[in-house]
Enzyme design. Sequence first.
Site, PDB file in Angstrom:
ATOM      1  N   SER A 201       1.056  -0.833   0.053  1.00 58.59           N
ATOM      2  CA  SER A 201       0.218  -0.138   0.016  1.00 58.59           C
ATOM      3  C   SER A 201       0.901   1.467  -0.323  1.00 58.59           C
ATOM      4  CB  SER A 201      -1.124   0.182   0.749  1.00 58.59           C
ATOM      5  OG  SER A 201      -1.875   0.989   0.967  1.00 58.59           O
ATOM      6  N   GLY A 202       0.504   2.238  -0.770  1.00 60.07           N
ATOM      7  CA  GLY A 202       1.717   3.709  -1.086  1.00 60.07           C
ATOM      8  C   GLY A 202       2.138   2.944  -1.988  1.00 60.07           C
TER       9      GLY A 202
ATOM     10  N   THR B  92      -1.769   2.835  -7.925  1.00 57.85           N
ATOM     11  CA  THR B  92      -2.690   3.332  -8.604  1.00 57.85           C
ATOM     12  C   THR B  92      -2.246   4.397  -9.700  1.00 57.85           C
ATOM     13  OG1 THR B  92      -4.806   3.394  -6.593  1.00 57.85           O
ATOM     14  CG2 THR B  92      -4.555   4.506  -8.010  1.00 57.85           C
TER      15      THR B  92
ATOM     16  N   ASN C  70      -1.618   5.355   3.279  1.00 60.06           N
ATOM     17  CA  ASN C  70      -0.977   6.144   1.700  1.00 60.06           C
ATOM     18  C   ASN C  70      -2.823   7.172   2.202  1.00 60.06           C
ATOM     19  OD1 ASN C  70      -1.892   6.801  -1.106  1.00 60.06           O
ATOM     20  ND2 ASN C  70      -2.114   4.517  -1.713  1.00 60.06           N
TER      21      ASN C  70
ATOM     22  N   SER D 181      -5.077   5.395  -0.702  1.00 65.28           N
ATOM     23  CA  SER D 181      -4.611   4.479  -0.880  1.00 65.28           C
ATOM     24  C   SER D 181      -6.467   3.697  -1.524  1.00 65.28           C
ATOM     25  CB  SER D 181      -5.216   3.335   0.733  1.00 65.28           C
ATOM     26  OG  SER D 181      -4.847   2.827   0.556  1.00 65.28           O
ATOM     27  N   SER D 182      -6.416   2.763  -2.553  1.00 65.05           N
ATOM     28  CA  SER D 182      -7.355   2.073  -3.344  1.00 65.05           C
ATOM     29  C   SER D 182      -7.683   1.055  -2.085  1.00 65.05           C
ATOM     30  CB  SER D 182      -7.247   1.536  -4.431  1.00 65.05           C
ATOM     31  OG  SER D 182      -6.304   2.131  -4.762  1.00 65.05           O
TER      32      SER D 182
ATOM     33  N   GLY E 228      -2.674  -3.310  -2.326  1.00 62.98           N
ATOM     34  CA  GLY E 228      -1.794  -3.478  -1.808  1.00 62.98           C
ATOM     35  C   GLY E 228      -1.275  -4.264  -0.291  1.00 62.98           C
TER      36      GLY E 228
ATOM     37  N   GLU F 239      -0.740  -5.066   2.686  1.00 64.80           N
ATOM     38  CA  GLU F 239      -0.840  -3.962   4.395  1.00 64.80           C
ATOM     39  C   GLU F 239      -0.768  -5.170   5.428  1.00 64.80           C
ATOM     40  OE1 GLU F 239      -3.563  -1.453   2.687  1.00 64.80           O
ATOM     41  OE2 GLU F 239      -5.937  -2.570   3.859  1.00 64.80           O
TER      42      GLU F 239
HETATM   43  N1  ATP Z   1       5.322   8.053 -10.404  1.00 67.56           N
HETATM   44  C1  ATP Z   1       4.782   9.229  -8.976  1.00 67.56           C
HETATM   45  N2  ATP Z   1       4.883   9.903  -9.733  1.00 67.56           N
HETATM   46  C2  ATP Z   1       4.755  11.112  -8.467  1.00 67.56           C
HETATM   47  N3  ATP Z   1       3.646  10.243  -6.899  1.00 67.56           N
HETATM   48  C3  ATP Z   1       3.738   8.856  -6.764  1.00 67.56           C
HETATM   49  C4  ATP Z   1       4.063   8.599  -8.240  1.00 67.56           C
HETATM   50  N4  ATP Z   1       3.536   7.302  -7.566  1.00 67.56           N
HETATM   51  C5  ATP Z   1       3.059   7.548  -6.424  1.00 67.56           C
HETATM   52  N5  ATP Z   1       3.171   8.601  -5.899  1.00 67.56           N
HETATM   53  C6  ATP Z   1       2.557   9.199  -4.876  1.00 67.56           C
HETATM   54  O1  ATP Z   1       2.475   8.254  -3.569  1.00 67.56           O
HETATM   55  C7  ATP Z   1       1.028   9.030  -3.034  1.00 67.56           C
HETATM   56  C8  ATP Z   1       0.555   6.671  -3.421  1.00 67.56           C
HETATM   57  O2  ATP Z   1       0.402   6.496  -4.555  1.00 67.56           O
HETATM   58  P1  ATP Z   1      -1.106   5.191  -4.981  1.00 67.56           P
HETATM   59  O3  ATP Z   1      -1.760   5.277  -4.360  1.00 67.56           O
HETATM   60  O4  ATP Z   1      -0.859   4.822  -6.680  1.00 67.56           O
HETATM   61  O5  ATP Z   1      -0.231   4.115  -3.822  1.00 67.56           O
HETATM   62  P2  ATP Z   1      -1.031   2.519  -4.164  1.00 67.56           P
HETATM   63  O6  ATP Z   1       0.238   1.106  -3.964  1.00 67.56           O
HETATM   64  O7  ATP Z   1      -2.089   2.165  -5.185  1.00 67.56           O
HETATM   65  O8  ATP Z   1      -1.645   2.381  -2.679  1.00 67.56           O
HETATM   66  P3  ATP Z   1      -3.083   1.815  -1.710  1.00 67.56           P
HETATM   67  O9  ATP Z   1      -2.680  -0.162  -2.454  1.00 67.56           O
HETATM   68  O10 ATP Z   1      -2.612   1.492  -0.885  1.00 67.56           O
HETATM   69  O11 ATP Z   1      -3.921   1.873  -3.438  1.00 67.56           O
HETATM   70  C9  ATP Z   1      -0.044   8.463  -4.597  1.00 67.56           C
HETATM   71  O12 ATP Z   1      -1.245   9.389  -4.019  1.00 67.56           O
HETATM   72  C10 ATP Z   1       1.216   9.950  -5.350  1.00 67.56           C
HETATM   73  O13 ATP Z   1       1.093  10.856  -3.987  1.00 67.56           O
HETATM   74 MG    MG Z   2      -4.207   1.925  -5.322  1.00 71.91          MG
END
Ligand code: ATP
Ligand code: MG
Length: 1107
Positions: free
Chosen positions: A107-108, A112, A157, A160-161, A387, A389
Amino acid sequence: MEVKTSLLDNMIGVGDMVLIEPLSEDTFIENLKKRFDHNEIYTYIGSVVISMNPYKSLPIYTAEKVEEYRNRNFYELSPHIYALADEAYRSLRDQDKDQCILITGESGAGKTEASKFVMSYVAAVCGKGQEVNKVKEQLLQSNPVLEAFGNAKTVRNDNSSRFGKYMDVEFDFKGDPLGGVISNYLLEKSRVVKQPRGERNFHIFYQLLSGASDDTLKKLKLDRDFSKYNYLSLDSATVNGLDDAASFRTVRNAMQIVGFMEDEVQSVLELVAAVLKLGNIEFKPESRCNGFDESRIKDKNDLKEMCELLGIEQSVLERAFSFRTVEAKMEKVSTTLNVAQAYYARDALAKNLYSRLFSWLVNRINESIKAQTKTSKKVMGVLDIYGFEIFEDNSFEQFIINYCNEKLQQIFIELTLREEQEEYVREGIEWTNIEYFNNAIICDLIENNKNGILAMLDEECLRPGTVTDETFLDKLNTVCAEHQHFESRQSKNSKFLTDHSLPHNCFRIQHYAGKVLYRVEGFVDKNNDLLYRDLSQAMYKANHSLIKILFPEGNPAKVNLKRPPTAGFQFRASVGTLMKNLLTKNPNYIRCVKPNDKKAAHIFTDSLVCHQVRYLGLMENVRVRRAGYAFRQAYEPCLERYKMLCKQTWPHWKGPAREGVEVLLKNLQVPAEEFAYGRSKIFIRNPRTLFFLEEKRRQCLEDLATLIQKIYRGWKCRIHFLLLKKSQVVVAAWYRRFAQQKKYQNIRSSALVVQSFIRGWKARKLLRELKHKKRCEEAVTTISAYWHGTQARRELKCLKEEARRKHAVAVIWAYWLGLKVRREYRKFFRANAGKKIYDFTIQRIMQKYFMGLKKTMPSMSPVDKSWPARPYGFLDRTHQELRRIFHLWRCKKYRSQFTEEKKATYEEKLAASELFKDKKALYPSSVGQPFKGDYVEITKNPKYQKLNSLAEDKVLLADVVSKINRANGKGAPRIFLLTKKSLVLADQKTGQVKASVPLLDLSSVSVSTQSDGFFALKLKEGSTSAAKGDFLLSSDRLIEIITKLHRIGAASADRNQINIDISDEFLVQFKQDKVCVKFIQGTPKNGNGVACKRKNNRLLEVSVPSP
Ligand SMILES: Nc1ncnc2c1ncn2[C@@H]1O[C@H](COP(=O)(O)OP(=O)(O)OP(=O)(O)O)[C@@H](O)[C@H]1O
Ligand SMILES: [Mg+2]
C-alpha cells in the site's frame, strides 16, 4: 540524423538489474538508491519494471516523453513505465496478443498512479478521432469517480485504494480503443462505519460536504460541518495536499463525461447523504416487562430526514431497527433487538448501502464504457489492486487484501520464475535450477477447499449452533496447527505457546511479504455479511429508484431462504476467475516499491526497500533472468518475422521452420552462445541479440519498403512519362498547327502589306507620271496661252499703234484739211459769219437740250425730287431755273385739284408747321397724322350726347387728354372739347362737364420744346375762369390742339390772338400758387414714358425721354 540513445547512455547506476555486477542484495539496493536519488525511479529486471514511489511530481510524464517512447524498442531508452506500456500496446496491436499489466506492491507504493500513467500513455499513442477520443476520455474519467468512492486516506497512503480494480481496455484491429470493462474486488466496507485512528472514511463523504453548493447540501439535508457526522473521523478529516472541494468538482465533471444522468448523480449523492444520516441514528435501551432490554431510537430527526431522502416510510425503518424477523420452514418469528443489535443492524445497513452503491457505480460505468461493436477485440487488462498491508490491527479485510496479493505474487512466480524454468526443461535447454520461495504453500493455506482458512471460516459460519470468532480460531488452531506459515498461541504447535507477541485472540500468517497478525474478532460477522431481512425489505419498499435496485432481495415476492454466499467465498471465486483471466494474457509487470514509510520524497529507507525486494522475489527474478534467455519464440512465428533477413529464407522457406531459423541465424552470424534451440522454440539469451534482429528486420523492411517504393515510383513515373509523351504529341501537333497557322497568317499579312506597298508605289508612280504629263500639258497650254497672249498683246499694241497712228493721221489730216479749207475758204467768209455760226451752233445745242429735256421730264408728284442731269456746263443756271419753275407749276397743278375741306386741313397743317417746325421735337411725328378733329366721335357716341348738346358751335376738336394733377403730377383722363368759342373739359366716362372755359379768357398756351404732349392753358387774370387756376394738360395730339386753338384765335376778329409760348420752363397758376413746370431730358432708368413729378411746392418736373 536521428540521435540514437540507448539504455546504456548516461546511465545512473544500472538501468537493467540483469547487468549488475556483482549481483548481491546490497548492490541491488545500492543501485536502486543511487537511481532514486537521481530521480530515476524506474529500473528494469529484463522486461519487469521496478517503480520507486518518488512522493513528488517528476517532469517525466509530459507529452514530449510520450513521443520519445512511442514506437521505440523497450531497451532503447532509459527505463520508464512508458516503455513497458508501449511494448504492451505494440505487441497487442502488431502481434495480436492480449496483454495484462500487473501492478503489485504494498500500500502506498504507487500502483494506482502507475496504472493511470499506463492508461494515459496508451490513450495518447492509440488512434485519434471524435469517437475514439470520447471512448478514451470516458475510460480515463472513470478513475476519479471510482477513486472518490473507493479510495480513502490510510496511515500508509493518503489515497489508498480500498477496492481491487481490474480494467480490461478493448481495442480494434487498428489499435483504436473500443471500450472497456471494469471488475471490482471487495470494497473495504467496514471503513464506512469505522476508521482506524489517523485514517478517513471514503473520500466522497468529505468531498461532498466540502465541495457541494449550499443549495445541494440543503437538498440533501446535510451540514457542511464534518463533526456533525458520527461516521466521519475527525482527527484527519483534512489531508495535506488534498483539496476535497476541487476533487468534488472533478468527480461531478467526470461523472458527466462518463455519461451519468443528472438524476442519477442526484440519487448517488442522496445515498451518500443517507449513509451519513444513518450513522447519526442512535439507540437507547428500554426495559421490557420480560426483563429484556429493547432498543429505541434516541432522536428521530436524523431517521426522519434519512427516510425523506430515500422515500422510506419512517415507521417501517424504525420497526426494522427494533425487531428482527426470522423465517424458518414457513414460520416467522419476530424478536426484538437490543441496543447492540440495533447498532449492528444500523452499521450493517450503512456498509451494505455503500458497498452496493459502489458496485452499482462500477456497473453503471461499465454500461457507459462498454464497446459498442461486436467485432473481435484485443484486450489490455490493467490490474490495480489494494497493496499488501500490515496494520497494527489487522482484520478480515486485511486478510482478504493480503490473500489477493499473495495470489498475485503466485502468478508472478508462476510466470516469471517457475514457468520459465520449467519451460527450459520442457524445451530441453540446458539449465541449472535456481532456488526461489514459492508462495503457493501460503495460498494453499488460505484457499484450500478442504482445510484452507477461508474454507474453515465458511464452515464455521454455516455450521449450526453457536458460532463465534473464538470457535473459528479454535478450529484454525486444530486444522492449521501444523502448517509452517500458520502461527497461533493456542495451536498444537508448542513453539508459539510462549510467544507473547501472539495474543490469544489472534493468529499469524507468514505471508510472502512478511508476517501479519490477524485479530479474529469480526471475521465470522464480516464473512457472513448479514443484513437483517427486515432492513433489506424496508429498503426495497423505498420510493427511490436506486435504493430499490440495490436491495433486490428485499422483494417479498422473491424471498430466498438460502443463505447468500459468504464474503470470503465470493472473493475467493472472483480472485480465481481473475487469475484464470490473467493467465490467458501476456503479462507485463510493474513492481512498485515504497522508499519510506513517511510518504516523504528523498528518503530512502534501506531496510524497508530491502524487505520489499526480498518478498517481491526481485533478486530471484534477476538471477533467473541472468541465467536464462531473455526472449523465446516458436520457430514458425520467428521464421515468419525474420525470414526477410536471409536470401535462403526469403520470400519462402520450404523446409521445417526450425531449420529455417538455423539457416537464418547462421547467415546473420549470431554468436552461438547468444541462442539455444529448444524443441519448439528458439531461445535468445540477450535482449541485444533480439534488438539486433529487430534492427536488421527494420532495416530490411525499410529496404523492402524502398524497393516497393522504387518499383512503384518507377511504374508511376513510367505511366506518368507515357502520359506526358502522349500529351506532348498532342500538344506538339496542336502547337505545330497553331505555329503554321500563325506563320501562314504572318506571310499572308506580309504579302498583303508588300502588295499594298507595291500597289501604292505603282499608283504613286502613275500619279506622278500623270501629274507630270498634266503639268506638261498645262505648261504647254500656259506657255501657248502666254505665247498667244504675248502675240495678241503684241498684235494689239501694233493695232493700237496703228490706230493711234491712223487717228493721228486723221487728226493731222483733219487739221491739215481744216487749215487747208480755212486757208482756201477764208477769202469767201464775211466778217460776222463767225457769230452767225456761233449762234447757229448755240441754237442747235439749245434745241437739242430742250428736245432732250422733254423726253426726260420727272413725274408730276410734288415730292418727286428727281431732275435730269445738265448736259452742258454753260446751261447750269437755266437748268436750275427750269427745275424751280417746273416744281412750282406742278405744285400749282396739284393744289388745283384740292377740295375745300382738304384745303382747310392743309392750311391747318401749314399753320402747325409755322408754329412748331424746328421749335418742338414732337412736331415731326405729327406731320404724317391727319388732323381728324373729333376723335371720340362725340356726335355719334350716346354717352356724350349731353356734352355734344352743350357745345353750341361745331365741335372743332374732341379728344381724351390727361389733366395733370397739380398735387402729384399724375394725369386723369378728360374729354377735351374745343369749339370756336370755348373749350370744355369733361369726365371721360360720364361726359359730365368738369370745366368750361370761354376762349376769350385764354391768354396763352405754354408747351415745351421736347417730344412730350404737355401744354398749359393759361387764363387771363381776372377772368371768370381764372378763379380755378390754369390747366396743365397732356395729349398726344398736342400739335393739332394748339394749332386749332391758335387758328381760332387768328381767325376771330373780336379777340386777341392766343400766344404760343414754347419753352422748357414755364409758370402755371394753380389757384393761388404759381408752379414752375420744368422739362428735363429723361434718364434711361425713367423708361420711355414721360413722367411728371411734383418736386416741391413750386416745382413740377417733367422728364421726357431723349429722342
Ligand atoms: N510516479 C509517481 N510520481 C509521483 N508521485 C507518486 C508516484 N507514484 C506514487 N506517488 C505518490 O504516492 C501516493 C500513493 O500512490 P498510490 O495511491 O498509487 O499507491 P498504491 O500503491 O495504489 O496504494 P494502495 O495500495 O494503498 O492503493 C500517491 O498518492 C502519490 O502521491
Ligand atoms: Mg491504489
